[in-house]
Design a protein around this motif. Structure first.
Motif, PDB file in Angstrom:
ATOM      1  N   THR A   1      95.953 148.522  59.662  1.00  0.00           N
ATOM      2  CA  THR A   1      97.399 148.535  59.865  1.00  0.00           C
ATOM      3  C   THR A   1      97.733 148.735  61.341  1.00  0.00           C
ATOM      4  N   ASP A   2      98.957 148.401  61.692  1.00  0.00           N
ATOM      5  CA  ASP A   2      99.398 148.599  63.077  1.00  0.00           C
ATOM      6  C   ASP A   2      99.370 150.074  63.444  1.00  0.00           C
ATOM      7  N   ARG A   3      99.708 150.930  62.489  1.00  0.00           N
ATOM      8  CA  ARG A   3      99.704 152.379  62.751  1.00  0.00           C
ATOM      9  C   ARG A   3      98.295 152.870  63.066  1.00  0.00           C
ATOM     10  N   PHE A   4      97.304 152.430  62.267  1.00  0.00           N
ATOM     11  CA  PHE A   4      95.923 152.870  62.524  1.00  0.00           C
ATOM     12  C   PHE A   4      95.446 152.347  63.868  1.00  0.00           C
ATOM     13  N   ARG A   5      95.779 151.098  64.175  1.00  0.00           N
ATOM     14  CA  ARG A   5      95.366 150.508  65.440  1.00  0.00           C
ATOM     15  C   ARG A   5      95.955 151.290  66.617  1.00  0.00           C
ATOM     16  N   THR A   6      97.236 151.695  66.485  1.00  0.00           N
ATOM     17  CA  THR A   6      97.888 152.452  67.557  1.00  0.00           C
ATOM     18  C   THR A   6      97.220 153.804  67.756  1.00  0.00           C
TER      19      THR A   6
ATOM     20  N   VAL B   1      85.880 150.238  60.397  1.00  0.00           N
ATOM     21  CA  VAL B   1      86.326 151.011  59.236  1.00  0.00           C
ATOM     22  C   VAL B   1      85.809 150.319  57.972  1.00  0.00           C
ATOM     23  N   THR B   2      85.044 151.045  57.166  1.00  0.00           N
ATOM     24  CA  THR B   2      84.468 150.484  55.943  1.00  0.00           C
ATOM     25  C   THR B   2      85.004 151.221  54.727  1.00  0.00           C
ATOM     26  N   HIS B   3      85.566 150.477  53.780  1.00  0.00           N
ATOM     27  CA  HIS B   3      86.092 151.058  52.550  1.00  0.00           C
ATOM     28  C   HIS B   3      85.045 150.922  51.448  1.00  0.00           C
ATOM     29  N   ARG B   4      84.801 152.020  50.744  1.00  0.00           N
ATOM     30  CA  ARG B   4      83.857 152.004  49.620  1.00  0.00           C
ATOM     31  C   ARG B   4      84.535 152.593  48.394  1.00  0.00           C
ATOM     32  N   ALA B   5      84.364 151.901  47.277  1.00  0.00           N
ATOM     33  CA  ALA B   5      84.903 152.377  46.006  1.00  0.00           C
ATOM     34  C   ALA B   5      83.747 152.571  45.038  1.00  0.00           C
ATOM     35  N   TYR B   6      83.695 153.740  44.398  1.00  0.00           N
ATOM     36  CA  TYR B   6      82.631 154.062  43.460  1.00  0.00           C
ATOM     37  C   TYR B   6      83.188 154.009  42.042  1.00  0.00           C
ATOM     38  N   HIS B   7      82.589 153.163  41.211  1.00  0.00           N
ATOM     39  CA  HIS B   7      83.092 152.966  39.854  1.00  0.00           C
ATOM     40  C   HIS B   7      82.932 154.217  38.999  1.00  0.00           C
TER      41      HIS B   7
ATOM     42  N   ALA C   1      81.888 159.015  60.698  1.00  0.00           N
ATOM     43  CA  ALA C   1      82.340 160.071  59.804  1.00  0.00           C
ATOM     44  C   ALA C   1      82.966 159.422  58.579  1.00  0.00           C
ATOM     45  N   THR C   2      82.955 160.156  57.469  1.00  0.00           N
ATOM     46  CA  THR C   2      83.467 159.632  56.199  1.00  0.00           C
ATOM     47  C   THR C   2      84.443 160.617  55.585  1.00  0.00           C
ATOM     48  N   ASP C   3      85.532 160.084  55.043  1.00  0.00           N
ATOM     49  CA  ASP C   3      86.541 160.905  54.375  1.00  0.00           C
ATOM     50  C   ASP C   3      87.358 159.990  53.468  1.00  0.00           C
ATOM     51  N   GLY C   4      88.109 160.601  52.562  1.00  0.00           N
ATOM     52  CA  GLY C   4      88.970 159.815  51.696  1.00  0.00           C
ATOM     53  C   GLY C   4      90.135 159.194  52.443  1.00  0.00           C
ATOM     54  N   ASP C   5      90.468 159.746  53.603  1.00  0.00           N
ATOM     55  CA  ASP C   5      91.559 159.256  54.444  1.00  0.00           C
ATOM     56  C   ASP C   5      90.968 158.710  55.738  1.00  0.00           C
ATOM     57  N   LYS C   6      91.236 157.452  56.064  1.00  0.00           N
ATOM     58  CA  LYS C   6      90.630 156.859  57.258  1.00  0.00           C
ATOM     59  C   LYS C   6      91.123 157.504  58.546  1.00  0.00           C
ATOM     60  N   PHE C   7      92.299 158.102  58.537  1.00  0.00           N
ATOM     61  CA  PHE C   7      92.783 158.777  59.737  1.00  0.00           C
ATOM     62  C   PHE C   7      91.992 160.070  59.974  1.00  0.00           C
ATOM     63  N   VAL C   8      91.683 160.763  58.887  1.00  0.00           N
ATOM     64  CA  VAL C   8      90.854 161.968  59.011  1.00  0.00           C
ATOM     65  C   VAL C   8      89.449 161.584  59.459  1.00  0.00           C
ATOM     66  N   ALA C   9      88.902 160.517  58.883  1.00  0.00           N
ATOM     67  CA  ALA C   9      87.565 160.053  59.269  1.00  0.00           C
ATOM     68  C   ALA C   9      87.543 159.675  60.747  1.00  0.00           C
TER      69      ALA C   9
ATOM     70  N   GLU D   1      86.269 156.166  49.465  1.00  0.00           N
ATOM     71  CA  GLU D   1      86.118 156.824  50.755  1.00  0.00           C
ATOM     72  C   GLU D   1      86.146 155.795  51.876  1.00  0.00           C
ATOM     73  N   GLU D   2      86.483 156.273  53.061  1.00  0.00           N
ATOM     74  CA  GLU D   2      86.549 155.438  54.252  1.00  0.00           C
ATOM     75  C   GLU D   2      85.556 155.977  55.284  1.00  0.00           C
ATOM     76  N   THR D   3      84.751 155.079  55.829  1.00  0.00           N
ATOM     77  CA  THR D   3      83.799 155.447  56.880  1.00  0.00           C
ATOM     78  C   THR D   3      84.222 154.795  58.188  1.00  0.00           C
ATOM     79  N   VAL D   4      84.359 155.599  59.222  1.00  0.00           N
ATOM     80  CA  VAL D   4      84.726 155.100  60.544  1.00  0.00           C
ATOM     81  C   VAL D   4      83.511 155.228  61.462  1.00  0.00           C
ATOM     82  N   GLU D   5      83.081 154.105  62.011  1.00  0.00           N
ATOM     83  CA  GLU D   5      81.962 154.074  62.948  1.00  0.00           C
ATOM     84  C   GLU D   5      82.475 153.743  64.345  1.00  0.00           C
ATOM     85  N   LEU D   6      82.067 154.527  65.322  1.00  0.00           N
ATOM     86  CA  LEU D   6      82.458 154.318  66.717  1.00  0.00           C
ATOM     87  C   LEU D   6      81.215 153.989  67.533  1.00  0.00           C
ATOM     88  N   THR D   7      81.303 152.944  68.343  1.00  0.00           N
ATOM     89  CA  THR D   7      80.190 152.553  69.212  1.00  0.00           C
ATOM     90  C   THR D   7      80.716 152.326  70.616  1.00  0.00           C
TER      91      THR D   7
END
Length: 220
Positions: free
Chosen positions: A13-18, A41-47, A71-79, A53-59
């Motif tokens: 989203t534009d908000r996350f990008r900002t 940002v990688t979204h994973r759903a477990y059946h 880092a991984t969290d249910g909220d990508k902003f927290v991750a 959960e959302e995983t954010v990788e920084l390089t």
């Protein structure tokens, strides 16, 4: 510093990008020589249980070694916040080590008589660790299988070009990527080796020594 943001299984989203671009300023202040920050940002759903959960990788890439954090969290902003904190800590520690190296020149020295490494806090792997590696006593989870039994250890398969360096350099590179181990070719012995984290600033090293099989085995 150029910033690239991509999503895997999730839209950006534009908000996350900002927010991500604002936080990149903090990274740029800690790593002024950095040329690019990649945010994935990688979204994973477990059946089972419906958990997501959302995983954010920084390089960070630029002049010098690559620096990574995730880092991984249910909220990508927290991750994102957690990943930025990890990356900032790795950069801060690397800077402190560079300053310490200038003020107190150091280097690993190999004592032929005792076989010990002097000048760096590295200890040989214990018998228990070597036995676990040799017998394969490491649980493996196939991340491609949704039905795989849960295990706290996830092993990812990645291929990298071999790099020759000293044990000390390998420890520094391990700290920069935020891993608990680092695989390299020991420039002193030409043996494949791994440095790994123990407690605090204490590290271990495992090296492989290969001998050619007897000629009759090759013939068979």
């Amino acid at each position: 510093m150029e910033t690239s943001i991509v999503g895997v299984g999730v839209g950006i989203t534009d908000r996350f990008r900002t927010v991500a671009e604002e936080k990149s300023t903090r990274i740029e202040n800690l790593a002024p020589r950095a040329q690019r920050l990649d945010v994935k940002v990688t979204h994973r759903a477990y059946h089972n249980g419906g958990r997501e959960e959302e995983t954010v990788e920084l390089t960070v890439t630029g002049k010098g070694p690559v620096v990574r954090a995730e880092a991984t969290d249910g909220d990508k902003f927290v991750a994102l916040d957690l990943a930025v904190d990890k990356l900032a800590e790795q950069l801060r520690r690397a800077k402190e080590k560079r300053v310490d190296a200038r003020n107190h020149p150091r280097g690993a020295k190999f004592e032929k008589g005792s076989g010990a490494l002097q000048g760096i806090d590295v200890q040989p792997a214990s018998v228990e660790v070597l036995h676990a590696v040799a017998t394969g006593e490491v649980p493996i989870q196939n991340s491609d299988s949704e039905e795989a039994e849960y295990t706290p250890v996830v092993i990812r398969t990645k291929n990298f070009d071999a790099e020759w360096m000293t044990v000390e350099e390998a420890v520094d590179r391990m700290e920069l990527v935020g891993h608990d181990f680092f695989l390299f070719i020991d420039a002193r012995t030409d043996h494949p080796s791994v440095v790994y984290r123990r407690k605090g600033w204490d590290y271990g090293v495992i090296s492989l020594t290969a001998t050619a099989p007897p000629a009759q085995e090759l013939a068979s």
